[in-house]
Design a protein around this motif. Structure first.
Motif, PDB file in Angstrom:
ATOM      1  N   GLN A   1       0.827  -1.210   0.000  1.00  0.00           N
ATOM      2  CA  GLN A   1       0.000   0.000   0.000  1.00  0.00           C
ATOM      3  C   GLN A   1       0.859   1.257   0.000  1.00  0.00           C
ATOM      4  N   VAL A   2       1.948   1.236   0.782  1.00  0.00           N
ATOM      5  CA  VAL A   2       2.833   2.405   0.822  1.00  0.00           C
ATOM      6  C   VAL A   2       3.564   2.568  -0.511  1.00  0.00           C
ATOM      7  N   LEU A   3       3.979   1.472  -1.096  1.00  0.00           N
ATOM      8  CA  LEU A   3       4.630   1.533  -2.422  1.00  0.00           C
ATOM      9  C   LEU A   3       3.658   2.129  -3.451  1.00  0.00           C
ATOM     10  N   GLN A   4       2.420   1.706  -3.417  1.00  0.00           N
ATOM     11  CA  GLN A   4       1.423   2.239  -4.343  1.00  0.00           C
ATOM     12  C   GLN A   4       1.253   3.745  -4.157  1.00  0.00           C
ATOM     13  N   ARG A   5       1.257   4.176  -2.911  1.00  0.00           N
ATOM     14  CA  ARG A   5       1.111   5.605  -2.624  1.00  0.00           C
ATOM     15  C   ARG A   5       2.304   6.388  -3.161  1.00  0.00           C
TER      16      ARG A   5
END
Length: 219
Positions: free
Chosen positions: A209-213
């Motif tokens: 999720q953080v990578l996507q952000r």
């Protein structure tokens, strides 16, 4: 000449100690997220000592856990069992025994600092995790450290000289102070693109999720 890798890249700084089991768990969870999202990482490891005052003799791991965290022998056993199972799921082998010891890691961090100048910090970090957790070796012992250096494809003579010179002692201390001054008190602590901090092994889904952000903000 090979064409450049087209995958997007995210800068990730990981504050960690080589005797922290959750650090290697967190790394493998992160690695799974990177593969899931088809993302490359510019990964940098930074020093943190869980036990900076640990003497050269080390301490039995069970005794240390009981003293530091107040766990009963049964709780300590259950924690090791949980880690062993989790590691197996991630492809990493923990070989805890009743004789496992916690040791001082300052020399290991100095060699990691040296290895960064050679572009081989990451392989050395993984070799040290393997030496300590899988092979049950004393990563405060110079010969063990040099064995990890060799595994990482580095020059053991140069590594020994770097360690004996003490040239990396002060830089490691300065880097430790840098991160603790910014509120880092536990590891692993991962900083994504210099602005998103996650502490502890958060799981592949959370890292994804953080990578996507990060990718969305960079687009």
């Amino acid at each position: 000449m090979p064409s450049p890798d087209p995958r997007p890249t995210v800068q990730i700084d990981v504050v960690s100690d080589v005797v922290c089991p959750w650090c290697i768990v967190g790394f493998h969870q992160l690695d799974a997220a990177l593969k899931q999202e088809n993302v490359l990482a510019r990964l940098r490891w930074h020093p943190f000592e869980l036990n900076p005052s640990m003497g050269p003799e080390g301490q039995n791991l069970r005794e240390h856990i009981a003293e530091k965290y107040g766990l009963t022998p049964e709780q300590s056993h259950q924690a090791r069992e949980r880690l062993t199972a989790l590691g197996a799921e991630l492809g990493f082998t923990f070989n805890f025994t009743d004789d496992s010891r916690i040791v001082n890691t300052f020399a290991a961090h100095q060699l990691l600092d040296w290895a960064e100048t050679k572009g081989r910090q990451h392989p050395l970090k993984l070799a040290l995790f393997d030496a300590y957790f899988t092979r049950q070796q004393d990563v405060s012992d110079v010969d063990v450290l040099l064995g990890a250096v060799e595994t990482a494809g580095l020059d053991t003579v140069a590594a020994r000289a770097a360690l004996e010179s003490g040239a990396h002692a002060q830089p490691v201390r300065e880097k430790q102070r840098f991160w603790t001054s910014r509120g880092i008190s536990g590891v692993p602590s991962m900083v994504f693109e210099g602005k998103y901090l996650l502490t502890g092994a958060q799981g592949a889904d959370t890292y994804a999720q953080v990578l996507q952000r990060c990718l969305a903000e960079a687009a």
